[in-house]
Write a protein that holds these residues in place. Structure first.
Motif, PDB file in Angstrom:
ATOM      1  N   ASP A  99       5.898  13.224  -7.945  1.00  0.00           N
ATOM      2  CA  ASP A  99       4.555  13.482  -8.465  1.00  0.00           C
ATOM      3  C   ASP A  99       3.550  12.536  -7.800  1.00  0.00           C
ATOM      4  OD1 ASP A  99       2.294  13.967 -10.022  1.00  0.00           O
ATOM      5  OD2 ASP A  99       3.288  13.596 -11.932  1.00  0.00           O
ATOM      6  N   VAL A 100       2.491  13.091  -7.206  1.00  0.00           N
ATOM      7  CA  VAL A 100       1.493  12.244  -6.545  1.00  0.00           C
ATOM      8  C   VAL A 100       0.770  11.352  -7.550  1.00  0.00           C
ATOM      9  CG1 VAL A 100       1.173  13.718  -4.518  1.00  0.00           C
ATOM     10  CG2 VAL A 100      -0.250  14.084  -6.557  1.00  0.00           C
ATOM     11  N   LYS A 101       0.721  11.761  -8.820  1.00  0.00           N
ATOM     12  CA  LYS A 101       0.124  10.893  -9.845  1.00  0.00           C
ATOM     13  C   LYS A 101       0.944   9.610 -10.004  1.00  0.00           C
ATOM     14  CE  LYS A 101      -1.871  14.657 -12.537  1.00  0.00           C
ATOM     15  NZ  LYS A 101      -1.746  15.435 -13.764  1.00  0.00           N
ATOM     16  N   LEU A 102       2.249   9.714  -9.832  1.00  0.00           N
ATOM     17  CA  LEU A 102       3.109   8.533  -9.898  1.00  0.00           C
ATOM     18  C   LEU A 102       2.818   7.611  -8.707  1.00  0.00           C
ATOM     19  CD1 LEU A 102       5.423   7.074 -11.409  1.00  0.00           C
ATOM     20  CD2 LEU A 102       7.019   8.367  -9.977  1.00  0.00           C
ATOM     21  N   LEU A 103       2.626   8.202  -7.536  1.00  0.00           N
ATOM     22  CA  LEU A 103       2.294   7.402  -6.347  1.00  0.00           C
ATOM     23  C   LEU A 103       0.949   6.708  -6.539  1.00  0.00           C
ATOM     24  CD1 LEU A 103       3.425   9.865  -3.528  1.00  0.00           C
ATOM     25  CD2 LEU A 103       4.745   8.028  -4.613  1.00  0.00           C
ATOM     26  N   ASP A 104      -0.026   7.425  -7.088  1.00  0.00           N
ATOM     27  CA  ASP A 104      -1.334   6.821  -7.336  1.00  0.00           C
ATOM     28  C   ASP A 104      -1.237   5.708  -8.382  1.00  0.00           C
ATOM     29  OD1 ASP A 104      -2.479   8.547  -5.498  1.00  0.00           O
ATOM     30  OD2 ASP A 104      -3.241   9.935  -7.014  1.00  0.00           O
ATOM     31  N   GLN A 105      -0.371   5.901  -9.356  1.00  0.00           N
ATOM     32  CA  GLN A 105      -0.142   4.864 -10.368  1.00  0.00           C
ATOM     33  C   GLN A 105       0.439   3.613  -9.696  1.00  0.00           C
ATOM     34  OE1 GLN A 105       2.040   6.605 -13.605  1.00  0.00           O
ATOM     35  NE2 GLN A 105       2.220   4.702 -14.727  1.00  0.00           N
ATOM     36  N   LEU A 106       1.387   3.803  -8.801  1.00  0.00           N
ATOM     37  CA  LEU A 106       1.965   2.672  -8.063  1.00  0.00           C
ATOM     38  C   LEU A 106       0.915   2.008  -7.184  1.00  0.00           C
ATOM     39  CD1 LEU A 106       5.414   4.143  -6.959  1.00  0.00           C
ATOM     40  CD2 LEU A 106       5.073   2.179  -8.483  1.00  0.00           C
ATOM     41  N   HIS A 107       0.081   2.805  -6.531  1.00  0.00           N
ATOM     42  CA  HIS A 107      -0.969   2.254  -5.671  1.00  0.00           C
ATOM     43  C   HIS A 107      -1.930   1.384  -6.482  1.00  0.00           C
ATOM     44  CE1 HIS A 107      -4.894   2.333  -3.583  1.00  0.00           C
ATOM     45  NE2 HIS A 107      -4.128   2.065  -2.543  1.00  0.00           N
ATOM     46  N   ASP A 108      -2.369   1.893  -7.632  1.00  0.00           N
ATOM     47  CA  ASP A 108      -3.280   1.119  -8.474  1.00  0.00           C
ATOM     48  C   ASP A 108      -2.596  -0.135  -9.026  1.00  0.00           C
ATOM     49  OD1 ASP A 108      -5.182   3.019  -7.932  1.00  0.00           O
ATOM     50  OD2 ASP A 108      -5.048   4.003  -9.886  1.00  0.00           O
ATOM     51  N   LEU A 109      -1.308  -0.026  -9.328  1.00  0.00           N
ATOM     52  CA  LEU A 109      -0.552  -1.196  -9.783  1.00  0.00           C
ATOM     53  C   LEU A 109      -0.471  -2.240  -8.671  1.00  0.00           C
ATOM     54  CD1 LEU A 109       1.164  -2.525 -12.010  1.00  0.00           C
ATOM     55  CD2 LEU A 109       3.140  -1.321 -11.062  1.00  0.00           C
ATOM     56  N   LYS A 110      -0.247  -1.785  -7.458  1.00  0.00           N
ATOM     57  CA  LYS A 110      -0.215  -2.695  -6.300  1.00  0.00           C
ATOM     58  C   LYS A 110      -1.538  -3.446  -6.181  1.00  0.00           C
ATOM     59  CE  LYS A 110      -1.308  -1.353  -2.072  1.00  0.00           C
ATOM     60  NZ  LYS A 110      -1.338  -0.838  -0.700  1.00  0.00           N
ATOM     61  N   LEU A 111      -2.657  -2.743  -6.341  1.00  0.00           N
ATOM     62  CA  LEU A 111      -3.971  -3.388  -6.271  1.00  0.00           C
ATOM     63  C   LEU A 111      -4.156  -4.377  -7.410  1.00  0.00           C
ATOM     64  CD1 LEU A 111      -6.255  -0.347  -5.312  1.00  0.00           C
ATOM     65  CD2 LEU A 111      -5.295  -2.094  -3.798  1.00  0.00           C
ATOM     66  N   MET A 112      -3.722  -3.977  -8.594  1.00  0.00           N
ATOM     67  CA  MET A 112      -3.843  -4.848  -9.763  1.00  0.00           C
ATOM     68  C   MET A 112      -3.040  -6.134  -9.577  1.00  0.00           C
ATOM     69  SD  MET A 112      -4.862  -5.238 -12.995  1.00  0.00           S
ATOM     70  CE  MET A 112      -5.058  -3.722 -13.896  1.00  0.00           C
ATOM     71  N   LEU A 113      -1.837  -5.994  -9.030  1.00  0.00           N
ATOM     72  CA  LEU A 113      -0.959  -7.153  -8.846  1.00  0.00           C
ATOM     73  C   LEU A 113      -1.352  -7.999  -7.637  1.00  0.00           C
ATOM     74  CD1 LEU A 113       2.462  -5.394  -9.513  1.00  0.00           C
ATOM     75  CD2 LEU A 113       1.339  -7.061 -11.013  1.00  0.00           C
ATOM     76  N   GLY A 114      -2.108  -7.421  -6.715  1.00  0.00           N
ATOM     77  CA  GLY A 114      -2.495  -8.134  -5.501  1.00  0.00           C
ATOM     78  C   GLY A 114      -1.314  -8.413  -4.593  1.00  0.00           C
ATOM     79  N   THR A 115      -0.367  -7.463  -4.519  1.00  0.00           N
ATOM     80  CA  THR A 115       0.843  -7.684  -3.724  1.00  0.00           C
ATOM     81  C   THR A 115       0.660  -7.359  -2.242  1.00  0.00           C
ATOM     82  OG1 THR A 115       1.627  -5.458  -4.272  1.00  0.00           O
ATOM     83  CG2 THR A 115       2.399  -7.279  -5.658  1.00  0.00           C
ATOM     84  N   GLY A 116      -0.472  -6.781  -1.866  1.00  0.00           N
ATOM     85  CA  GLY A 116      -0.703  -6.464  -0.456  1.00  0.00           C
ATOM     86  C   GLY A 116       0.327  -5.486   0.066  1.00  0.00           C
ATOM     87  N   ASN A 117       0.998  -5.875   1.162  1.00  0.00           N
ATOM     88  CA  ASN A 117       1.989  -4.999   1.794  1.00  0.00           C
ATOM     89  C   ASN A 117       3.413  -5.255   1.298  1.00  0.00           C
ATOM     90  OD1 ASN A 117       0.165  -3.570   3.393  1.00  0.00           O
ATOM     91  ND2 ASN A 117       0.152  -5.188   4.939  1.00  0.00           N
ATOM     92  N   ARG A 118       3.569  -6.120   0.292  1.00  0.00           N
ATOM     93  CA  ARG A 118       4.917  -6.357  -0.230  1.00  0.00           C
ATOM     94  C   ARG A 118       5.456  -5.076  -0.843  1.00  0.00           C
ATOM     95  NH1 ARG A 118       3.973 -11.351  -3.988  1.00  0.00           N
ATOM     96  NH2 ARG A 118       6.111 -10.980  -4.625  1.00  0.00           N
ATOM     97  N   PRO A 119       6.725  -4.773  -0.589  1.00  0.00           N
ATOM     98  CA  PRO A 119       7.258  -3.495  -1.078  1.00  0.00           C
ATOM     99  C   PRO A 119       7.625  -3.524  -2.557  1.00  0.00           C
ATOM    100  CG  PRO A 119       8.968  -4.696   0.088  1.00  0.00           C
ATOM    101  CD  PRO A 119       7.706  -5.504   0.237  1.00  0.00           C
ATOM    102  N   PHE A 120       7.569  -2.348  -3.152  1.00  0.00           N
ATOM    103  CA  PHE A 120       8.182  -2.148  -4.454  1.00  0.00           C
ATOM    104  C   PHE A 120       9.669  -1.972  -4.198  1.00  0.00           C
ATOM    105  CE2 PHE A 120       3.893  -0.569  -5.597  1.00  0.00           C
ATOM    106  CZ  PHE A 120       3.672  -1.350  -6.717  1.00  0.00           C
ATOM    107  N   HIS A 121      10.492  -2.733  -4.889  1.00  0.00           N
ATOM    108  CA  HIS A 121      11.938  -2.560  -4.791  1.00  0.00           C
ATOM    109  C   HIS A 121      12.319  -1.450  -5.779  1.00  0.00           C
ATOM    110  CE1 HIS A 121      13.252  -6.384  -2.569  1.00  0.00           C
ATOM    111  NE2 HIS A 121      11.981  -6.132  -2.313  1.00  0.00           N
ATOM    112  N   ILE A 122      12.954  -0.417  -5.255  1.00  0.00           N
ATOM    113  CA  ILE A 122      13.275   0.769  -6.042  1.00  0.00           C
ATOM    114  C   ILE A 122      14.685   0.653  -6.609  1.00  0.00           C
ATOM    115  CG2 ILE A 122      13.452   3.290  -6.031  1.00  0.00           C
ATOM    116  CD1 ILE A 122      10.631   2.065  -5.367  1.00  0.00           C
TER     117      ILE A 122
END
Length: 197
Positions: A99-122
């Motif tokens: 779901d692209v909404k899930l990807l957008d949720q992850l993107h916004d979470l990345k911005l909120m956390l300030g992780t930059g290019n650090r990966p999400f570990h799945i």
């Protein structure tokens, strides 16, 4: 604003207290969003980023991916296909559209956390009904009708970051389901109704 809500509200004291709590919670979430990062603050004001990118590292397969999946006001099909492949059910190799909404949720979470290019570990992305059924039989923590089977849920962590911090940021976004699994050290996100556990 709170005074106007309370003046126009007809109901008992419980309703008023509930309205106050809801207002304060939304106010706090807005403050967190504004403090979280300039990109989130711009998004909250209606200025959306021209592109969105994510980085992943799958803990079970070792697969890594860093890409832009949204650019020039459209989702990039080839990028979405690569994400679907990485987030496949690694036990059966079944692939399902995420779901692209899930990807957008992850993107916004990345911005909120300030992780930059650090990966999400799945830990877990898509799960086939077969895999989910087996996991449900082994653990009461796995829902029988999990949103993982619809490509609408993901379990993540970020290396070097306390999962409680990830959970708190996800809660501040006030979107979808947010589950915190302290002992296993990961956070569940999904695109269902807002709820948390």
């Amino acid at each position: 604003m709170l005074q106007r809500i309370l003046e126009n509200h007809v109901g008992d004291d419980t309703d008023i207290a509930s309205s106050r709590r809801r207002f304060i919670k939304h106010l706090a979430c807005g403050a967190l969003l504004t403090m979280g990062s300039p990109a989130i603050a711009h998004a909250a004001k209606g200025r959306f980023p021209s592109h969105k990118s994510l980085a992943f590292e799958h803990t079970h397969t070792g697969d890594k991916l860093k890409l832009t999946y949204f650019e020039k006001n459209r989702y990039i099909k080839t990028a979405l296909h690569e994400i679907n492949l990485l987030l496949r059910d690694y036990r059966t190799d079944d692939i399902y559209p995420i779901d692209v909404k899930l990807l957008d949720q992850l993107h916004d979470l990345k911005l909120m956390l300030g992780t930059g290019n650090r990966p999400f570990h799945i830990i877990s992305g898509y799960r086939s009904p077969y895999t989910n059924g087996r996991m449900h039989a082994e653990s009461s923590g796995v829902a029988n009708n999990s949103l993982h089977m619809q490509g609408r849920a993901i379990d993540i962590r970020v290396e070097g970051m306390d999962s409680r911090h990830i959970r708190n940021a996800a809660l501040a976004l006030h979107r979808g389901g947010v589950g915190y699994y302290r002992e296993s050290d990961f956070v569940h996100l999904d695109t269902g109704n807002f709820r948390f556990w």
